[in-house]
Design an enzyme around this catalytic site. Structure first.
Site, mmCIF file in Angstrom:
data_model
loop_
_atom_site.group_PDB
_atom_site.id
_atom_site.type_symbol
_atom_site.label_atom_id
_atom_site.label_comp_id
_atom_site.label_asym_id
_atom_site.label_seq_id
_atom_site.Cartn_x
_atom_site.Cartn_y
_atom_site.Cartn_z
ATOM 1 N N HIS A 1 -14.011 -16.167 4.209
ATOM 2 C CA HIS A 1 -12.854 -16.579 5.015
ATOM 3 C C HIS A 1 -13.162 -17.933 5.661
ATOM 4 O O HIS A 1 -14.264 -18.129 6.163
ATOM 5 C CB HIS A 1 -12.550 -15.518 6.084
ATOM 6 N N ARG B 1 1.255 -0.670 -3.372
ATOM 7 C CA ARG B 1 -0.077 -1.241 -3.195
ATOM 8 C C ARG B 1 -1.152 -0.294 -3.728
ATOM 9 O O ARG B 1 -2.137 -0.716 -4.321
ATOM 10 C CB ARG B 1 -0.286 -1.494 -1.699
HETATM 11 C C1 GAR Z 1 -10.870 -20.481 0.398
HETATM 12 O O1 GAR Z 1 -10.821 -21.467 1.401
HETATM 13 C C2 GAR Z 1 -11.101 -19.113 0.990
HETATM 14 O O2 GAR Z 1 -11.974 -19.126 2.096
HETATM 15 C C3 GAR Z 1 -9.704 -18.723 1.418
HETATM 16 O O3 GAR Z 1 -8.879 -19.167 0.369
HETATM 17 C C4 GAR Z 1 -9.484 -20.312 -0.249
HETATM 18 C C5 GAR Z 1 -9.593 -20.048 -1.728
HETATM 19 O O4 GAR Z 1 -10.006 -21.198 -2.416
HETATM 20 N N1 GAR Z 1 -9.598 -17.316 1.640
HETATM 21 C C6 GAR Z 1 -8.875 -16.764 2.613
HETATM 22 O O5 GAR Z 1 -8.182 -17.404 3.373
HETATM 23 C C7 GAR Z 1 -8.955 -15.256 2.702
HETATM 24 N N2 GAR Z 1 -8.496 -14.773 3.957
HETATM 25 P P1 GAR Z 1 -10.578 -21.091 -3.900
HETATM 26 O O6 GAR Z 1 -9.539 -20.288 -4.703
HETATM 27 O O7 GAR Z 1 -10.656 -22.511 -4.369
HETATM 28 O O8 GAR Z 1 -11.902 -20.408 -3.839
#
Ligand code: GAR
Length: 216
Positions: free
Chosen positions: A111, A67
């Site tokens: 989030h 990482r």
């Molecule tokens: C979104 O809903 C974002 O809030 C979530 O992933 C999705 C990405 O959608 N993020 C998380 O869960 C981070 N912990 P996108 O690629 O269409 O923006």
């Protein structure tokens, strides 16, 4: 106006990236995306960046032994592009503490819950399991612990009868697309900043009536 140079980290669809791209078309928007980085090759978000004429790169985490090796290359690539502010937009990798410290108070994440509730994955399914009536989304500064850090902005979204994880995700996502550009504007313009692990500086806060669910 000098616009803050923004890097966006993605892992997939990139609909939040798209919302940020559309926001920066406004001439008074205080941020400009100079680089999009994906840890997954071939994702839709990369195509969105390319369509908008924004440099887009893949740094495939699978090519790295650790990482910290991955994060070191990420960090170096962002610095080479002159990135000043970093936005995670559906970036599904945990960062090392060293990386987080290097971007302290210059690094945002979105989030899909009202943090600090429902950190982690499968947010909407867990919200439905718990019978929660109001959920939402949060933009926050990144800290070493996953989905935690000073909150910049939140939007509340009702959970409706008959919701599935998918229908709820779609409703929250619409709010995300409005929230992220708004939060980035506040941070990039210097309207808000972190003070003692709280975001301060919001102007013109109004007192709003509470939202009741079920309605009164
Ligand atoms: C979104 O809903 C974002 O809030 C979530 O992933 C999705 C990405 O959608 N993020 C998380 O869960 C981070 N912990 P996108 O690629 O269409 O923006």
């Amino acid at each position: 106006m000098t616009r803050k140079r923004v890097g966006v980290l993605i892992s997939g669809r990139g609909s939040n990236l798209q919302a940020l791209i559309e926001a920066q078309e406004s001439p008074d928007y205080p941020a400009k995306i100079v680089l999009v980085l994906s840890n997954v090759p071939g994702v839709q978000g990369l195509a969105r960046a390319e369509a908008a004429g924004i440099p887009a790169l893949v740094v495939d985490h699978k090519r790295f032994a650790s990482r910290s090796d991955f994060d070191a290359v990420l960090d170096q690539t962002l610095k080479q592009a002159g990135v000043e502010l970093l936005c995670n937009a559906g970036f599904m990798r945990l960062h090392t503490e060293a990386f987080v410290r290097g971007w302290w108070n210059r690094h945002l994440n979105i989030h899909p819950s009202l943090l600090p509730a429902f950190k982690g994955l499968h947010t909407h399914a867990r919200v439905l399991d718990e019978g929660v009536k109001i959920t939402g989304c949060t933009v926050h500064f990144v800290r070493p612990e996953m989905d935690s850090g000073p909150i910049v902005a939140q939007a509340a979204v009702p959970v409706l009868a008959g919701d599935t994880p998918e229908s709820l995700a779609a409703r929250v996502l619409e709010a995300e697309h409005r929230l992220y550009p708004h939060a980035l504007r506040l941070v990039a313009s210097g309207t808000v900043h972190v003070d003692g692990e709280r975001v301060v500086g919001m102007t013109q806060m109004r007192e709003e009536p509470p939202i009741f669910s079920p309605p009164i």
